[in-house]
Design an enzyme around this catalytic site. Sequence first.
Site, mmCIF file in Angstrom:
data_model
loop_
_atom_site.group_PDB
_atom_site.id
_atom_site.type_symbol
_atom_site.label_atom_id
_atom_site.label_comp_id
_atom_site.label_asym_id
_atom_site.label_seq_id
_atom_site.Cartn_x
_atom_site.Cartn_y
_atom_site.Cartn_z
ATOM 1 N NE ARG A 50 -0.874 0.261 4.907
ATOM 2 C CZ ARG A 50 -1.045 1.427 5.528
ATOM 3 N NH1 ARG A 50 -1.772 2.383 4.985
ATOM 4 N NH2 ARG A 50 -0.496 1.632 6.710
ATOM 5 C CG ASN A 60 5.622 -1.310 0.017
ATOM 6 O OD1 ASN A 60 5.989 -2.207 0.753
ATOM 7 N ND2 ASN A 60 4.469 -0.665 0.168
ATOM 8 N NE ARG A 115 -4.051 -3.717 -0.977
ATOM 9 C CZ ARG A 115 -3.258 -3.590 0.107
ATOM 10 N NH1 ARG A 115 -3.761 -3.322 1.264
ATOM 11 N NH2 ARG A 115 -1.962 -3.742 -0.003
ATOM 12 C CB SER A 126 -1.044 -8.929 6.415
ATOM 13 O OG SER A 126 -0.082 -7.958 6.687
ATOM 14 C CD GLN A 147 5.098 -9.260 5.554
ATOM 15 O OE1 GLN A 147 4.112 -8.528 5.515
ATOM 16 N NE2 GLN A 147 5.752 -9.506 6.660
ATOM 17 N NE ARG A 201 23.381 -16.417 32.220
ATOM 18 C CZ ARG A 201 22.710 -15.390 31.718
ATOM 19 N NH1 ARG A 201 21.661 -14.910 32.333
ATOM 20 N NH2 ARG A 201 23.094 -14.842 30.595
#
Length: 267
Positions: A50, A60, A115, A126, A147, A201
């Site tokens: 978008r 993007n 869209r 998403s 992505q 640990r």
Amino acid sequence: MLPLLWIASLIYTIVPSVTYFDHRHHSTATCPGTIPNQSNASIAALILARGGSKGIPLKNLAQIDGKPLLVRALQTLAEFGRFGSIWVSTDDDRIAREVELAFPADQARVLVHMRPPEQAQDHTSSLESTQEFLRRHPEVTNLALIQCTSPFLKVKYLVDAFERFGTAVECVFSVMRSFKLRWKEAPGGRIAPLNFNVSRRPRRQDWSGEWVETGMFYFARRALLLGEGVFQNENCAMVEVDVRDALEIDSWYDLELAKILVQQNNQ
Ligand SMILES: *[C@@H]1O[C@H](CO)[C@@H](O)[C@H](O)[C@H]1NC(C)=O
Ligand SMILES: CC(=O)N[C@H]1CO[C@H](CO)[C@@H](O)[C@@H]1O
């Protein structure tokens, strides 16, 4: 410019000349003149891009090595060559134009799904955007959400994902291994370890670590996405991404880091 894309998309739907993955033979085959079958063999790749991204505006299209993130990801998908179709879903003409520029419509290697703006709000998830795409494309039975903010997507990870997706699982997604020792705030202002015992640990070599999603990709079947409304369930398989490839671009810092890594030919 855009109507051209729609016409190309229409032609593509009626007379597809696409490369699809033939699961039975584990090979690619071109299948001119027939509608891609509805089986698990064909997977559509989808990038949601978008225009109104927060943090980095028009993220993007932010460039690494002189190439927008979106184009970088699309080129890797095209190079992989086993997706039945490759789609970008966007609400933004600038993004659609960038795709058209990098992948001329006559080649029809990448298609644009415009869209509606109400499907590209800050609060749109998403999952919602993916579902909107699937409802508009009933022919898509398997979907890989990719992505482009994971700039170190590589063909080898997609090969791995395809093999795991096969028929046995409903979903596949990318993870990296983490050896981080995690803590939480506990009631009463105290703190508590989340994934280890302070008396023992773990040394790095003593345990296999944990899996952390990298957000690089999510493969899922249509029924899972539309029926159950999720990307993942317990039948998922995971693809391990090298920690050095797992970077996600969220901030300017990440973007600068990615540029440096590319320049140093580490990627
Ligand atoms: C942590 O390890 C110690 C020593 O082995 C043990 O006594 C204790 O019960 C463990 N704590 C938890 C929460 O498992
Ligand atoms: C159309 C088709 O063959 N779908 C199958 C894809 O794989 C899943 C999982 O094995 C099946 O449940 C579907 O029937």
